[in-house]
Design a protein around this motif. Structure first.
Motif, PDB file in Angstrom:
ATOM      1  N   GLY A  92       5.418   3.311 -10.147  1.00 22.42           N
ATOM      2  CA  GLY A  92       5.454   4.765 -10.141  1.00 22.42           C
ATOM      3  C   GLY A  92       6.197   4.790 -12.048  1.00 22.42           C
ATOM      4  N   ASN A  93       5.608   4.176 -12.637  1.00 17.62           N
ATOM      5  CA  ASN A  93       6.007   4.772 -14.297  1.00 17.62           C
ATOM      6  C   ASN A  93       6.119   5.588 -14.586  1.00 17.62           C
ATOM      7  OD1 ASN A  93       3.611   4.649 -15.917  1.00 17.62           O
ATOM      8  ND2 ASN A  93       3.708   2.708 -15.070  1.00 17.62           N
ATOM      9  N   ASP A  94       6.220   6.483 -15.456  1.00 18.47           N
ATOM     10  CA  ASP A  94       6.278   7.532 -16.370  1.00 18.47           C
ATOM     11  C   ASP A  94       5.559   8.113 -18.064  1.00 18.47           C
ATOM     12  OD1 ASP A  94       8.287   7.119 -17.453  1.00 18.47           O
ATOM     13  OD2 ASP A  94       9.565   8.267 -17.070  1.00 18.47           O
ATOM     14  N   GLY A 124       1.143  -0.957  -0.340  1.00 21.88           N
ATOM     15  CA  GLY A 124       0.306  -0.223  -0.022  1.00 21.88           C
ATOM     16  C   GLY A 124       0.955   1.138  -0.225  1.00 21.88           C
ATOM     17  N   VAL A 125       2.442   1.793   1.024  1.00 19.37           N
ATOM     18  CA  VAL A 125       3.060   2.181   1.221  1.00 19.37           C
ATOM     19  C   VAL A 125       3.317   2.730  -0.261  1.00 19.37           C
ATOM     20  CG1 VAL A 125       4.835   3.143   2.308  1.00 19.37           C
ATOM     21  CG2 VAL A 125       3.712   2.274   3.535  1.00 19.37           C
ATOM     22  N   LEU A 126       3.797   1.258  -1.029  1.00 12.76           N
ATOM     23  CA  LEU A 126       4.265   1.678  -2.880  1.00 12.76           C
ATOM     24  C   LEU A 126       3.547   2.598  -3.822  1.00 12.76           C
ATOM     25  CD1 LEU A 126       6.595  -1.701  -2.937  1.00 12.76           C
ATOM     26  CD2 LEU A 126       7.304   0.700  -1.973  1.00 12.76           C
ATOM     27  N   GLY A 168       2.706   5.809  -3.021  1.00  6.75           N
ATOM     28  CA  GLY A 168       3.675   6.927  -3.039  1.00  6.75           C
ATOM     29  C   GLY A 168       3.786   6.967  -5.125  1.00  6.75           C
ATOM     30  N   SER A 169       3.287   6.143  -5.102  1.00  6.77           N
ATOM     31  CA  SER A 169       2.826   5.796  -6.855  1.00  6.77           C
ATOM     32  C   SER A 169       1.691   6.593  -7.210  1.00  6.77           C
ATOM     33  CB  SER A 169       2.771   4.901  -7.351  1.00  6.77           C
ATOM     34  OG  SER A 169       2.842   4.493  -9.325  1.00  6.77           O
ATOM     35  N   ALA A 170       0.244   6.797  -6.586  1.00  4.21           N
ATOM     36  CA  ALA A 170      -0.191   7.651  -7.298  1.00  4.21           C
ATOM     37  C   ALA A 170      -0.572   9.122  -6.369  1.00  4.21           C
ATOM     38  CB  ALA A 170      -1.623   6.656  -6.327  1.00  4.21           C
ATOM     39  N   SER A 171       0.163   9.018  -5.935  1.00  9.00           N
ATOM     40  CA  SER A 171       0.276  10.781  -4.697  1.00  9.00           C
ATOM     41  C   SER A 171       1.349  11.064  -3.922  1.00  9.00           C
ATOM     42  CB  SER A 171      -0.729  11.042  -4.214  1.00  9.00           C
ATOM     43  OG  SER A 171      -0.568  11.863  -2.974  1.00  9.00           O
ATOM     44  N   PRO A 172       2.840  10.920  -4.646  1.00  8.46           N
ATOM     45  CA  PRO A 172       3.797  10.919  -3.708  1.00  8.46           C
ATOM     46  C   PRO A 172       4.381  12.135  -2.248  1.00  8.46           C
ATOM     47  CG  PRO A 172       4.001  11.288  -6.237  1.00  8.46           C
ATOM     48  CD  PRO A 172       2.931  11.486  -6.582  1.00  8.46           C
TER      49      PRO A 172
END
Length: 367
Positions: free
Chosen positions: A244-246, A25-27, A30-34
């Motif tokens: 966390g892809n761009d 969940g933390v990861l 972090g990807s959805a809303s750093p």
């Protein structure tokens, strides 16, 4: 309050399942809303500490304060309607120094505690109106207070958990069948009334979400969030696009889902982790639910069994609703994915509940 326990009875597997899911969940947050990742990490670490502390406090001692627990939870729900923070037409939170506290999340756990005590106290008379009518009135007060916020999704989850507690407490199966027989046509009538905007506590935006779910092509402005979520999950295919892809074609990166760290975190998981990643999340949630049921089967008394069963129902049904919404199987409604979605109140409340389950496991019945 504190007792001597045997370490062999401590359900480390449950702790591990919760910890692994929370780390994921933390990861994802972090990807959805750093900007929210540090808060989520703080919530997970502090929540795990809270869980471990609660796990060694005798739940039988806590249940001695059941009426205080009920009055406190009801007072919280009433107070938030008066002094709570208004946001987007809903008044569900207290704002304390930048920290948002949502009482209804904590009430889910407090309700399980209270009715675990209540149904154990009146276990021999569970099938009498003298016991069941007060029970429905007591839960009814809290459901009304929550729906006034308005928070229909939490009202539904709380009602489902209460129903599970009633079932596990030993209500006569004939009554269950009777309720189902009358409930099915009643449900059809209710759906018809909702479609015609005839239910006073169903707000127009809630009706809009239901219609958008049924007829997405006719309500594109209301259905876009859920349709984009479905698209995101499908676009992840087997392995996903990477955490966390761009990628410029990412639904999340294009901001086609509002606040994906909350109710639509499963869409982020589907896009970035693919079918494999979402399957792992579902399996972890399933195993947590099963573990709670397993501990319930070995509980020393009815209250312990109900605490574990209530938590199993909460984690299980809330997960089904969240995933159902993200995948388009249910109308859009705001429910977090347990241990994964962003939200400190939700996290801490769930950790408290799991801590209680662990304590029940530390006191198995003697054969």
């Amino acid at each position: 309050m504190l007792r001597q326990y045997k370490l062999k009875n401590y359900r480390l597997i449950l702790v591990m399942l919760v910890a692994v899911l929370s780390a994921g969940g933390v990861l994802l947050v972090g990807s959805a809303s750093p900007g929210d990742q540090k808060k989520q990490l703080f919530g997970v670490v502090s929540g795990l500490v809270i869980m471990l502390i609660v796990s060694v406090i005798d739940y039988s001692f806590i249940l001695k304060f059941s009426w205080l627990i009920y009055l406190f939870s009801t007072a919280l729900l009433g107070l938030v309607l008066v002094a709570g923070k208004d946001s987007k037409g809903a008044q569900r939170w207290f704002e304390i120094g930048g920290f948002r506290f949502q009482p209804s999340e904590l009430v889910k756990i407090l309700m399980i505690l209270f009715f675990a005590w209540y149904f154990m106290k009146f276990e021999e008379k569970i099938n009498t109106l003298k016991v069941m009518i007060p029970a429905f009135l007591l839960i009814g007060v809290q459901l009304v207070l929550i729906i006034l916020q308005p928070n229909l999704s939490t009202t539904i989850i709380l009602a489902i958990v209460f129903s599970a507690l009633v079932f596990v407490a030993g209500i006569n199966y004939k009554l269950v069948i009777g309720v189902l027989i009358t409930g099915i046509p009643g449900g059809l009538i209710l759906i018809t009334m909702i479609m015609q905007d005839m239910i006073p506590f169903i707000h127009r935006y809630q009706l809009g979400r239901i219609l958008a779910w049924l007829y997405p092509d006719e309500y594109p402005d209301l259905a876009y969030q859920q349709q984009n979520s479905i698209m995101a999950i499908g676009s992840g295919q087997l392995w996903g696009k990477g955490l966390g892809n761009d990628s410029p074609i990412s639904v999340k990166n294009g901001r086609f889902i509002l606040e994906p760290q909350n109710d639509f975190i499963f869409a982020v998981a589907g896009e970035e982790l693919g079918f494999i990643g979402t399957t792992i999340i579902i399996i972890l949630l399933l195993f947590i639910t099963i573990e709670c049921i397993f501990i319930a089967g070995k509980a020393k008394d009815t209250a312990g069994k109900l605490i574990c069963s209530g938590m199993a129902a909460l984690v299980g049904f809330q997960s089904i609703v969240n995933i159902g919404v993200a995948s388009g199987l249910m109308p859009n409604t705001g429910v977090t994915l347990p241990f994964v979605s962003y939200g400190l109140t939700s996290l801490w409340s769930l950790y408290i509940g799991i801590g209680l389950v662990l304590n029940v496991g530390l006191q198995p019945k003697k054969y």
